[in-house]
Design a protein around this motif. Structure first.
Motif, mmCIF file in Angstrom:
data_model
loop_
_atom_site.group_PDB
_atom_site.id
_atom_site.type_symbol
_atom_site.label_atom_id
_atom_site.label_comp_id
_atom_site.label_asym_id
_atom_site.label_seq_id
_atom_site.Cartn_x
_atom_site.Cartn_y
_atom_site.Cartn_z
ATOM 1 N N ALA A 71 0.828 -1.204 0.000
ATOM 2 C CA ALA A 71 0.000 0.000 0.000
ATOM 3 C C ALA A 71 0.865 1.259 0.000
ATOM 4 O O ALA A 71 0.562 2.240 -0.695
ATOM 5 N N GLU A 72 1.928 1.246 0.771
ATOM 6 C CA GLU A 72 2.838 2.395 0.790
ATOM 7 C C GLU A 72 3.519 2.578 -0.567
ATOM 8 O O GLU A 72 3.697 3.707 -1.038
ATOM 9 N N LYS A 73 3.907 1.471 -1.194
ATOM 10 C CA LYS A 73 4.511 1.558 -2.526
ATOM 11 C C LYS A 73 3.511 2.118 -3.529
ATOM 12 O O LYS A 73 3.867 2.917 -4.404
ATOM 13 N N MET A 74 2.259 1.698 -3.396
ATOM 14 C CA MET A 74 1.232 2.219 -4.288
ATOM 15 C C MET A 74 1.077 3.728 -4.109
ATOM 16 O O MET A 74 0.938 4.466 -5.099
ATOM 17 N N MET A 75 1.129 4.213 -2.877
ATOM 18 C CA MET A 75 1.030 5.650 -2.618
ATOM 19 C C MET A 75 2.170 6.402 -3.299
ATOM 20 O O MET A 75 1.958 7.455 -3.928
ATOM 21 N N LEU A 76 3.369 5.865 -3.213
ATOM 22 C CA LEU A 76 4.528 6.505 -3.838
ATOM 23 C C LEU A 76 4.404 6.484 -5.364
ATOM 24 O O LEU A 76 4.741 7.464 -6.037
ATOM 25 N N ASP A 77 3.918 5.374 -5.899
ATOM 26 C CA ASP A 77 3.711 5.285 -7.352
ATOM 27 C C ASP A 77 2.638 6.268 -7.820
ATOM 28 O O ASP A 77 2.740 6.865 -8.901
ATOM 29 N N GLN A 78 1.589 6.421 -7.017
ATOM 30 C CA GLN A 78 0.536 7.375 -7.358
ATOM 31 C C GLN A 78 1.090 8.799 -7.411
ATOM 32 O O GLN A 78 0.812 9.558 -8.348
ATOM 33 N N ILE A 79 1.870 9.154 -6.409
ATOM 34 C CA ILE A 79 2.457 10.503 -6.365
ATOM 35 C C ILE A 79 3.336 10.733 -7.582
ATOM 36 O O ILE A 79 3.284 11.798 -8.222
ATOM 37 N N ALA A 80 4.143 9.735 -7.930
ATOM 38 C CA ALA A 80 5.028 9.863 -9.090
ATOM 39 C C ALA A 80 4.218 10.021 -10.378
ATOM 40 O O ALA A 80 4.573 10.821 -11.258
ATOM 41 N N ALA A 81 3.125 9.267 -10.502
ATOM 42 C CA ALA A 81 2.293 9.332 -11.708
ATOM 43 C C ALA A 81 1.663 10.708 -11.867
ATOM 44 O O ALA A 81 1.643 11.280 -12.968
ATOM 45 N N VAL A 82 1.136 11.266 -10.783
ATOM 46 C CA VAL A 82 0.513 12.588 -10.855
ATOM 47 C C VAL A 82 1.572 13.656 -11.119
ATOM 48 O O VAL A 82 1.348 14.592 -11.900
ATOM 49 N N SER A 83 2.728 13.542 -10.487
ATOM 50 C CA SER A 83 3.812 14.500 -10.727
ATOM 51 C C SER A 83 4.212 14.503 -12.198
ATOM 52 O O SER A 83 4.496 15.557 -12.782
ATOM 53 N N ASN A 84 4.203 13.326 -12.802
ATOM 54 C CA ASN A 84 4.556 13.215 -14.212
ATOM 55 C C ASN A 84 3.514 13.907 -15.101
ATOM 56 O O ASN A 84 3.854 14.596 -16.059
ATOM 57 N N VAL A 85 2.227 13.733 -14.762
ATOM 58 C CA VAL A 85 1.164 14.375 -15.541
ATOM 59 C C VAL A 85 1.233 15.891 -15.396
ATOM 60 O O VAL A 85 1.121 16.634 -16.383
ATOM 61 N N LEU A 86 1.421 16.370 -14.165
ATOM 62 C CA LEU A 86 1.412 17.806 -13.916
ATOM 63 C C LEU A 86 2.706 18.479 -14.359
ATOM 64 O O LEU A 86 2.742 19.698 -14.573
ATOM 65 N N GLY A 87 3.769 17.698 -14.435
ATOM 66 C CA GLY A 87 5.047 18.260 -14.848
ATOM 67 C C GLY A 87 5.741 19.064 -13.778
ATOM 68 O O GLY A 87 6.616 19.888 -14.079
ATOM 69 N N VAL A 88 5.370 18.857 -12.526
ATOM 70 C CA VAL A 88 6.019 19.547 -11.406
ATOM 71 C C VAL A 88 6.283 18.538 -10.302
ATOM 72 O O VAL A 88 5.585 17.517 -10.195
ATOM 73 N N PRO A 89 7.297 18.755 -9.460
ATOM 74 C CA PRO A 89 7.584 17.806 -8.382
ATOM 75 C C PRO A 89 6.491 17.790 -7.329
ATOM 76 O O PRO A 89 5.713 18.742 -7.192
ATOM 77 N N ALA A 90 6.439 16.702 -6.576
ATOM 78 C CA ALA A 90 5.399 16.543 -5.552
ATOM 79 C C ALA A 90 5.442 17.648 -4.517
ATOM 80 O O ALA A 90 4.397 18.061 -3.999
ATOM 81 N N GLU A 91 6.639 18.138 -4.205
ATOM 82 C CA GLU A 91 6.765 19.199 -3.204
ATOM 83 C C GLU A 91 6.050 20.472 -3.644
ATOM 84 O O GLU A 91 5.695 21.310 -2.810
ATOM 85 N N THR A 92 5.811 20.602 -4.959
ATOM 86 C CA THR A 92 5.133 21.789 -5.483
ATOM 87 C C THR A 92 3.620 21.640 -5.461
ATOM 88 O O THR A 92 2.898 22.544 -5.033
ATOM 89 N N TRP A 93 3.108 20.485 -5.942
ATOM 90 C CA TRP A 93 1.648 20.368 -6.077
ATOM 91 C C TRP A 93 0.957 19.798 -4.856
ATOM 92 O O TRP A 93 -0.230 20.101 -4.625
#
Length: 634
Positions: free
Chosen positions: A450-472
């Motif tokens: 579940a924790e790995k899935m959370m990290l993968d989700q964050i990475a996927a959204v960061s990729n779509v938005l084009g900004v790092p997680a710390e920003t969005w």
């Protein structure tokens, strides 16, 4: 400088008033959040049988229902040292995940979506372009699953978005008929001419309105696991020591049998398809356009301090206050992250464990600016908590007709919870920030699936938005997106624990309750316990003291108490107030941004909006409930 009061904030459950001061540039310089209803259930609990506590205390809320029941039975079981059976733990986790999926879907589509999309804007959409957009969104914005159960046990998926021009043309015609009638019904009372609605193209508006209408019907089926395992919804049944539903795979009359387990499976899979095919793609498509438009404000306290308790015990466990709960979690977000807004390098993680629960000065509540009083000055640990009301009224106005609140004095019926003297934000965003920071700092060497899935989700959204997680992440958009990611995660968690339940039943284990300490004679003369739960809205804790077989003291620190609490003179503003102060307001007399950032927390409140100018004079009263019978004043 204009002073704006929104009272009550609508499309939430309960009663909330907010006041903000906005300068000529649209910047909020001060904000006040006031819970306007007194919650007295703690007093109702006095001297009642602790075994009945869950039934009374879950009436705190008619929306999150089972959340308070679960925290309550966990508190009593902690106090009495009861270990529940495997099946009971699995069933409780299924009911918790079910609630989270349904709650998040209802929140986005029926409480929060109309802050982003407009039926009026949808009227200019092209139906063919909308159908093409539906397919494009599914291809571009579906977040891939990385959990352990990526398969669907049904023969075919029942819930998939319609994507034909004829379908969207029919929706458009229905909406046009409503708008042309002048009676907007469920779409009434909103600032549809606000410039934020121009951020999205008309086709996105039409698509989202169509899904809004679809979810009105679909969301009711999501909670059928509560009916099977708990007898009903809302307010399903629990029992101290486990669950009240007997299991038999051979008795057709048993509360839980093969036919009813199939119904549960159907509801779980429905939740998975709704979040993957509707909710997440819709949310990410909208969020992407907002981020590209520069709408990255409203983070507030997410940048400074977030808190979590941890979620989903994998197996049955020993007492929470002895550490059993924390050693057995699927999602180890039990901790606090400070300074996330300053970047990963400056973020500080502190673990929350059993020692923090019993320490007298780690978790406390203050009443400095709340309409309560303590016998002694200072903050109190929940086990020593007091619920003594002291209403002092507003700064200007009457006790029943407020003009301005007294931010220097008492101004809310919510207490102010603290962790080591600090205020914290809780909720899905807090959980994701904590797991993200722990992973980045090497504190999750072996993440759970579940924790790995959370990290993968964050990475996927960061990729779509084009900004790092710390920003969005620490923004209003991030808070709303984290809720959608949490919905997808919980849909998979639901299936995970359902599979574990089925496997355990097949092994021959059908026990659902441990009644060894049911009799009062088996209890100690005095004891205390705490029940923790990561509710849809965030970290929830129930605290009970038992004496002579009766409830001696009962206190709840709920997610909205953490987030909507009044300020503290030393610790500063609460999460709502900080989020409002981190939000730009384009049109002061139509503060869509303020109610949008408040609703991003999924609070609970209800009916008309009051506006004031810098001199505190009433500008207008805007009815936000078309059926209230109220009129518009100038």
């Amino acid at each position: 400088m204009a002073r704006i009061a929104v009272d009550p904030v609508t499309r939430i459950e309960g009663h909330l008033r907010v006041e903000v001061e906005v300068n000529g540039a649209g910047q909020v310089s001060d904000a006040v959040s006031s819970g306007t209803a007194w919650r007295g259930l703690e007093l109702v609990m006095k001297d009642r049988d602790p075994r009945d506590a869950w039934a009374y205390i879950q009436r705190i809320c008619g929306v999150c229902t089972t959340a308070h029941a679960l925290a309550s039975v966990r508190a009593v079981e902690d106090a009495l040292g009861i270990r529940i059976p495997k099946n009971a733990n699995y069933i409780r986790n299924i009911m918790a995940a079910t609630l989270t999926v349904q709650d998040h879907i209802v929140h986005f589509y029926h409480l929060h979506a109309l802050d982003w999309v407009s039926p009026v804007e949808a009227l200019s959409a092209d139906a063919t372009a909308t159908a093409n957009l539906q397919n494009a969104i599914l291809n571009a914005y579906r977040v891939p699953l990385t959990g352990p159960t990526a398969t669907n046990t049904e023969a075919y998926p029942h819930d998939f978005p319609a994507a034909t021009p004829a379908y969207f043309e029919s929706i458009k015609a229905k909406v046009k008929q409503i708008v042309d009638s002048g009676q907007l019904g469920i779409f009434a009372a909103q600032w549809w001419d606000h410039p934020d609605y121009k951020i999205l193209p008309p086709e996105v508006h039409l698509l989202a309105v169509a899904h809004y209408l679809e979810m009105l019907d679909k969301q009711r089926e999501l909670v059928t696991p509560h009916v099977v395992f708990g007898g009903k919804n809302p307010h399903p049944h629990y029992v101290v020591g486990g669950m009240p539903c007997s299991i038999s795979l051979t008795d057709g009359n048993a509360p839980v049998n093969t036919a009813r387990l199939a119904i549960v499976d159907r509801a779980i899979n429905m939740g998975r398809t709704l979040v993957n095919n509707y909710y997440l793609p819709d949310l990410i498509a909208i969020g992407n356009l907002y981020v590209k438009a520069g709408k990255v404000d409203g983070g507030g306290m997410a940048k400074t301090c977030v808190l979590g308790f941890g979620a989903y015990p994998l197996e049955d466990y020993s007492r929470t206050s002895d550490g059993g709960f924390f050693k057995n979690l699927l999602i180890r977000c039990n901790g606090v992250v400070e300074n996330f807004g300053q970047g990963i390098a400056n973020a500080v993680f502190s673990e929350v464990n059993e020692n923090d629960l019993t320490a007298p000065d780690t978790f406390t509540e203050g009443v400095e600016h709340a309409w309560y009083e303590y016998d002694k000055p200072g903050d109190l640990h929940p086990w020593q908590g007091e619920t003594k009301h002291k209403f002092t009224g507003p700064k200007e106005g009457t006790p029943t007709m407020w003009e301005t609140l007294d931010e220097q004095g008492k101004y809310s019926w919510l207490k102010t919870p603290k962790w080591k003297g600090k205020l914290c934000e809780v909720g899905p965003l807090a959980r994701y920030i904590i797991i993200y920071v722990k992973a980045a700092k090497g504190l999750l060497p072996e993440p759970t699936w579940a924790e790995k899935m959370m990290l993968d989700q964050i990475a996927a959204v960061s990729n779509v938005l084009g900004v790092p997680a710390e920003t969005w992440l620490p923004t209003m958009v991030g808070r709303t997106a984290a809720r959608a990611l949490d919905c997808q995660l919980n849909a998979e968690i639901n299936k995970f624990f359902f599979d574990k339940l089925i496997a355990n039943i097949k092994s021959g284990d059908t026990q659902v309750a441990n009644t060894e300490k049911w009799a009062i004679e088996t209890w100690p003369k005095e004891c205390a316990g705490v029940g923790l739960y990561e509710a849809p809205r965030g970290a929830l804790s129930h605290w009970i003291k038992i004496k002579d077989g009766k409830t001696d003291n009962y206190q709840c620190i709920v997610p909205t108490t953490w987030n909507a609490c009044p300020r503290d003179d030393k610790a500063g503003h609460g999460a709502y107030e900080m989020a409002m102060m981190d939000t730009h307001v384009a049109v002061p007399d139509k503060p869509l941004e303020i109610v949008k950032v408040i609703r991003s927390f999924d609070p609970c409140m209800a009916c008309a909006t009051h506006m004031y100018n810098a001199q505190g004079e009433k500008i207008r009263v805007v009815t936000t409930d078309p059926y209230s019978g109220m009129t518009v004043e100038e």
